[in-house]
Scaffold this motif. Structure first.
Motif, PDB file in Angstrom:
ATOM      1  N   ALA A 164       4.401  19.681  68.752  1.00  0.00           N
ATOM      2  CA  ALA A 164       5.236  19.652  67.253  1.00  0.00           C
ATOM      3  C   ALA A 164       6.184  18.528  67.778  1.00  0.00           C
ATOM      4  N   ARG A 165       6.110  17.946  68.882  1.00  0.00           N
ATOM      5  CA  ARG A 165       6.972  16.652  69.025  1.00  0.00           C
ATOM      6  C   ARG A 165       6.386  15.357  68.998  1.00  0.00           C
ATOM      7  N   SER A 166       4.759  15.134  68.537  1.00  0.00           N
ATOM      8  CA  SER A 166       4.384  14.106  68.325  1.00  0.00           C
ATOM      9  C   SER A 166       4.829  13.560  66.794  1.00  0.00           C
ATOM     10  N   SER A 167       4.323  12.229  66.934  1.00  0.00           N
ATOM     11  CA  SER A 167       4.878  11.258  65.598  1.00  0.00           C
ATOM     12  C   SER A 167       4.769  11.679  64.343  1.00  0.00           C
ATOM     13  N   ALA A 168       5.592  11.482  63.372  1.00  0.00           N
ATOM     14  CA  ALA A 168       5.542  12.130  61.883  1.00  0.00           C
ATOM     15  C   ALA A 168       4.107  11.840  61.392  1.00  0.00           C
ATOM     16  N   ALA A 169       3.543  12.800  60.511  1.00  0.00           N
ATOM     17  CA  ALA A 169       2.592  12.680  59.782  1.00  0.00           C
ATOM     18  C   ALA A 169       2.544  11.985  58.650  1.00  0.00           C
ATOM     19  N   PRO A 170       1.303  11.650  58.017  1.00  0.00           N
ATOM     20  CA  PRO A 170       1.430  11.185  56.470  1.00  0.00           C
ATOM     21  C   PRO A 170       2.181  12.157  55.585  1.00  0.00           C
ATOM     22  N   SER A 171       2.932  11.659  54.690  1.00  0.00           N
ATOM     23  CA  SER A 171       3.605  12.790  53.757  1.00  0.00           C
ATOM     24  C   SER A 171       2.760  13.401  53.045  1.00  0.00           C
ATOM     25  N   SER A 176       3.709  20.647  43.431  1.00  0.00           N
ATOM     26  CA  SER A 176       3.754  20.643  41.942  1.00  0.00           C
ATOM     27  C   SER A 176       2.647  19.696  41.418  1.00  0.00           C
ATOM     28  N   ALA A 177       2.247  18.697  42.156  1.00  0.00           N
ATOM     29  CA  ALA A 177       1.144  17.703  41.795  1.00  0.00           C
ATOM     30  C   ALA A 177      -0.152  18.267  41.628  1.00  0.00           C
ATOM     31  N   VAL A 178      -0.522  19.446  42.467  1.00  0.00           N
ATOM     32  CA  VAL A 178      -1.666  20.060  42.590  1.00  0.00           C
ATOM     33  C   VAL A 178      -1.670  21.349  42.191  1.00  0.00           C
ATOM     34  N   PRO A 179      -1.961  21.768  41.121  1.00  0.00           N
ATOM     35  CA  PRO A 179      -1.823  23.271  40.884  1.00  0.00           C
ATOM     36  C   PRO A 179      -2.880  24.034  41.707  1.00  0.00           C
ATOM     37  N   SER A 180      -2.138  25.353  42.174  1.00  0.00           N
ATOM     38  CA  SER A 180      -3.007  25.921  43.212  1.00  0.00           C
ATOM     39  C   SER A 180      -4.402  26.463  42.720  1.00  0.00           C
ATOM     40  N   SER A 181      -4.250  26.528  41.536  1.00  0.00           N
ATOM     41  CA  SER A 181      -5.424  27.490  40.627  1.00  0.00           C
ATOM     42  C   SER A 181      -6.480  26.305  40.720  1.00  0.00           C
ATOM     43  N   ALA A 182      -6.255  24.909  40.811  1.00  0.00           N
ATOM     44  CA  ALA A 182      -7.398  23.929  40.677  1.00  0.00           C
ATOM     45  C   ALA A 182      -7.856  23.713  42.219  1.00  0.00           C
ATOM     46  N   ALA A 183      -7.097  24.104  43.412  1.00  0.00           N
ATOM     47  CA  ALA A 183      -7.570  23.996  44.601  1.00  0.00           C
ATOM     48  C   ALA A 183      -8.816  24.595  44.992  1.00  0.00           C
ATOM     49  N   PRO A 184      -9.644  24.114  45.729  1.00  0.00           N
ATOM     50  CA  PRO A 184     -10.941  24.505  46.071  1.00  0.00           C
ATOM     51  C   PRO A 184     -10.786  25.457  47.079  1.00  0.00           C
ATOM     52  N   SER A 185     -11.867  26.145  47.426  1.00  0.00           N
ATOM     53  CA  SER A 185     -12.034  27.125  48.668  1.00  0.00           C
ATOM     54  C   SER A 185     -12.613  26.444  49.744  1.00  0.00           C
ATOM     55  N   VAL A 207      -4.860  21.041  52.213  1.00  0.00           N
ATOM     56  CA  VAL A 207      -4.438  19.547  51.796  1.00  0.00           C
ATOM     57  C   VAL A 207      -4.599  19.395  50.282  1.00  0.00           C
ATOM     58  N   ALA A 208      -5.613  20.146  49.732  1.00  0.00           N
ATOM     59  CA  ALA A 208      -5.866  20.249  48.172  1.00  0.00           C
ATOM     60  C   ALA A 208      -4.953  20.885  47.339  1.00  0.00           C
ATOM     61  N   GLU A 209      -4.278  21.849  48.260  1.00  0.00           N
ATOM     62  CA  GLU A 209      -3.266  22.634  47.566  1.00  0.00           C
ATOM     63  C   GLU A 209      -1.831  22.064  47.466  1.00  0.00           C
ATOM     64  N   GLY A 210      -1.819  20.949  48.378  1.00  0.00           N
ATOM     65  CA  GLY A 210      -0.682  20.055  48.302  1.00  0.00           C
ATOM     66  C   GLY A 210       0.349  20.439  49.593  1.00  0.00           C
ATOM     67  N   LYS A 211      -0.076  21.165  50.627  1.00  0.00           N
ATOM     68  CA  LYS A 211       0.496  21.598  51.663  1.00  0.00           C
ATOM     69  C   LYS A 211       0.786  20.611  52.519  1.00  0.00           C
ATOM     70  N   SER A 212       2.144  20.590  53.105  1.00  0.00           N
ATOM     71  CA  SER A 212       2.223  19.524  54.233  1.00  0.00           C
ATOM     72  C   SER A 212       1.529  19.893  55.369  1.00  0.00           C
ATOM     73  N   ASN A 213       1.515  18.818  56.559  1.00  0.00           N
ATOM     74  CA  ASN A 213       0.830  19.114  57.733  1.00  0.00           C
ATOM     75  C   ASN A 213       1.510  20.493  58.631  1.00  0.00           C
ATOM     76  N   THR A 214       2.931  20.271  58.438  1.00  0.00           N
ATOM     77  CA  THR A 214       3.673  21.585  59.029  1.00  0.00           C
ATOM     78  C   THR A 214       3.396  22.842  58.387  1.00  0.00           C
ATOM     79  N   GLU A 215       3.291  23.087  57.043  1.00  0.00           N
ATOM     80  CA  GLU A 215       2.680  24.273  56.488  1.00  0.00           C
ATOM     81  C   GLU A 215       1.339  24.418  56.874  1.00  0.00           C
ATOM     82  N   ILE A 216       0.536  23.579  56.756  1.00  0.00           N
ATOM     83  CA  ILE A 216      -0.829  23.947  57.251  1.00  0.00           C
ATOM     84  C   ILE A 216      -0.912  24.605  58.552  1.00  0.00           C
ATOM     85  N   ALA A 217      -0.047  23.961  59.703  1.00  0.00           N
ATOM     86  CA  ALA A 217      -0.100  24.368  60.919  1.00  0.00           C
ATOM     87  C   ALA A 217       0.212  25.757  61.157  1.00  0.00           C
TER      88      ALA A 217
END
Length: 252
Positions: A164-171, A176-185, A207-217
Motif C-alpha cells: 500500500a506504500r507503493s507509488s500512486a496508480a493511474p487515476s 458515474s461515467a460507467v453505468p454498473s449495469s453495462a459492466a461485463p462479468s 475496472v469496467a465498473e469504474g472502480k479505483s485500484n484501492t477499491e479493487i484491492a
C-alpha cells in the motif's frame, strides 16, 4: 547453544544484479545472518546450495536457465534442511501456488521492507511459513479461484506486505461515467479473452465498473500493488494503453 549455531546461513538468488547486491548488503548488516552465496539463475542457485548448504535461500521466481519454482523443487528435494523463501515482483495466484507446491516455505513481494525480509528469513529458518499479508489473506479466504491443492499453513508471524506504500496508480474513471449495469462479468470477459487469467478478468470487470485500484484491492482482498501488477499484465495482453481503452474493449 554456541554462537555459530545462531547464525542463519543464506543464499540469495536473483537475476538482477542491483537487486541481488542490495539484498546481500542489507542481510550482511544483520548480526544473525550470513550470506554464504549468490546466484543469478535457478540452475546456479541449485549448485550454490549444494556447495554451501545454507539454512535459507532467498529466491526470485522469474530467472533464466531454470526458473525459481523449478529451482525450489530441486533444492527442497535434494536438500530438505534448506528452506526456500520466495521474494518476487509477482503476486498472482498461479505464481504463489506454483512456488508453494514446489516447496517454498515463504512468499514475499519485492515491496516488502527490509525489516519484513529479515523477519521472514528468521521465520522460515525456524520451520515456520511466512506469507505476504495479501497472499495469506487470499489463501485463508479461499480467494485463489480456480487453483486447487493445499498450501502450507500460515504462521502467526506472517510478514505483512507494504504494497500500500507503493507509488500512486493511474487515476480511475469516475464510477458515474460507467453505468454498473453495462459492466461485463468476469466470466464473460474470460470467455471473450481466454488469454486473461481468472484474476485478471476479475480485475478488468471491476475496472469496467469504474472502480479505483484501492477499491479493487479492497474487493479482492489484495494489495494495491498486486492490482497494479494485474492491470499492467492485462493491458499488455489486450494491447491497450490505458483504462479508457480497457473499459471500451471490455464493454464492446
Amino acid at each position: 547453544m554456541t554462537e555459530p549455531d545462531l547464525i542463519i546461513r543464506v543464499v540469495v538468488a536473483d537475476d538482477q544484479a542491483i537487486v541481488r547486491d542490495g539484498l546481500v548488503t542489507v542481510l550482511d548488516l544483520l548480526p544473525d545472518i550470513d550470506v554464504v552465496g549468490q546466484a543469478s539463475d535457478g540452475e546456479r542457485a541449485v549448485a550454490v546450495v549444494a556447495e554451501t548448504r545454507p539454512d535459507v535461500v532467498l529466491m526470485d521466481l522469474r530467472m533464466p536457465v531454470l526458473d525459481g519454482a523449478a529451482a525450489t523443487a530441486r533444492i527442497v528435494a535434494e536438500h530438505p534442511g534448506t528452506a526456500v523463501l520466495v521474494l518476487t515482483t509477482f503476486a498472482d495466484d498461479a505464481s504463489v501456488m506454483g512456488a508453494l507446491r514446489a516447496g517454498a516455505r515463504g512468499y514475499l513481494t519485492k515491496d516488502a521492507s527490509r525489516a519484513e525480509v529479515a523477519a521472514a528469513v528468521r521465520s522460515v529458518s525456524r520451520g515456520q511459513t511466512t506469507l505476504a499479508g495479501d497472499v495469506g489473506a487470499r489463501l485463508i479466504g479461499g480467494l485463489s479461484a480456480g487453483v486447487t491443492g493445499s498450501a502450507p499453513s500460515v504462521s502467526s508471524s506472517a510478514a505483512t506486505s507494504s504494497a500500500a506504500r507503493s507509488s500512486a496508480a493511474p487515476s480511475a474513471v469516475p464510477p458515474s461515467a460507467v453505468p454498473s449495469s453495462a459492466a461485463p462479468s468476469a466470466a464473460g470477459l474470460r470467455t471473450r479473452h481466454p488469454e486473461l487469467t481468472i484474476r485478471e478478468a476479475e480485475v478488468l470487470a471491476l475496472v469496467a465498473e469504474g472502480k479505483s485500484n484501492t477499491e479493487i484491492a479492497a474487493s479482492l482482498f489484495v494489495s494495491v500493488a498486486t492490482v497494479k501488477t494485474h492491470i499492467n499484465s492485462l493491458f499488455a495482453k489486450l494491447h491497450v494503453r490505458d483504462r479508457a481503452q480497457a473499459i471500451a474493449l471490455a464493454r464492446s
